[in-house]
Design an enzyme around this catalytic site. Structure first.
Site, PDB file in Angstrom:
ATOM      1  N   TYR A  88     -34.127  44.666 -91.646  1.00  0.00           N
ATOM      2  CA  TYR A  88     -32.738  45.108 -91.787  1.00  0.00           C
ATOM      3  C   TYR A  88     -31.875  44.444 -90.725  1.00  0.00           C
ATOM      4  CZ  TYR A  88     -28.614  48.085 -91.958  1.00  0.00           C
ATOM      5  OH  TYR A  88     -27.328  48.537 -92.058  1.00  0.00           O
ATOM      6  N   SER A 121     -23.567  45.216 -89.604  1.00  0.00           N
ATOM      7  CA  SER A 121     -23.998  46.386 -88.840  1.00  0.00           C
ATOM      8  C   SER A 121     -23.972  46.028 -87.361  1.00  0.00           C
ATOM      9  CB  SER A 121     -25.424  46.789 -89.244  1.00  0.00           C
ATOM     10  OG  SER A 121     -25.980  47.732 -88.345  1.00  0.00           O
TER      11      SER A 121
END
Length: 254
Positions: free
Chosen positions: A152, A139
């Site tokens: 995350y 990401s």
């Protein structure tokens, strides 16, 4: 990674980026197998998309990974690409200790241990293939943190470094390691993401990714233009400004 002629397993691909990528790769002439937890969803996808393979798998469960890997390799012995797509993204508030620990642990279980176990389950087979690829999924938040999702962010940073390290270890083998680095994309990964006007539409993202795979078969990272703002803030020297911009309107960013 070549754009066609592969046999590809994508666990965690019954919706969102995973499913869209699976269908795009199938359309290019690849044999594609999607993996997910819910049997009824897999049955529906198989009916809606002829030729699409399905295998039940829960990537947070080591036993499920082992069982699914055995099934995939029995049914698809030509498998040469593994895409570790499965992941979760949940908000945490570490200022409230009673609320974050379970979420953080679940995130590490799925986003870090899941890919590690998947790669471990398929490594011996992939090394036996003349041309194989492990595609990890990170990401833009591996490089610039979003305030709301500490674990995350950390999980994706861990997978980035895992990808870098495996690439070094596998340099003299037939296995390539490619890292897919999404920006914010309009999916249901978190509540509100599908309607996020600041996120990239899913179809646009997949079209750009497929173009990059086709034009850059030896790429180490698949980076669409939108993610480079987050990916290279530190290298450009404007990291603090990028962090501030990302978190200025927290609910609208990934």
């Amino acid at each position: 990674m070549d754009i066609s002629g592969n046999t590809i397993f994508i666990p965690g691909s019954t919706s969102g980026i995973g499913l869209a990528l699976a269908l795009a790769l199938q359309a290019e002439g690849n044999t594609v197998v999607v993996g997910g937890r819910r049997a009824e969803v897999l049955e529906r996808l198989a009916a809606e998309h002829p030729g699409l393979g399905t295998v039940r798998i829960d990537t947070a469960d080591p036993a499920s990974i082992a069982t699914a890997a055995k099934e995939v390799l029995e049914r698809y012995p030509d498998l040469n690409v593994l895409v570790t797509m499965a992941g979760i993204m949940r908000a945490e508030d570490w200022r409230r200790p009673e609320g974050f620990l379970a979420t953080a642990e679940a995130t590490v279980e799925t986003n870090v241990l899941g890919p590690i176990r998947l790669i471990g389950a398929f490594m011996e087979h992939l090394r036996s293939r003349p041309d194989a690829t492990i595609m990890t999924v990170t990401s833009g938040l591996a490089f610039t943190p979003l305030r709301a999702t500490p674990t995350y962010n950390a999980s994706k940073a861990a997978i980035h470094m895992l990808s870098e390290s495996l690439r070094l270890q596998l340099a003299d083998t037939s296995v390539k390691v490619v890292e897919l680095v999404p920006p914010a994309v309009q999916t249901d990964l978190m509540p509100g993401h599908a309607e996020n006007p600041n996120a990239l539409p899913l179809d646009d993202y997949i079209a750009e990714v497929m173009g990059l795979i086709a034009s850059q078969p030896d790429a180490k990272e698949i980076q669409v233009e939108r993610v480079k703002f987050l990916r290279y803030g530190e290298a450009r020297g404007d990291y603090d400004q990028v962090v501030a911009a990302l978190n200025a309107n927290e609910p609208a960013n990934r």
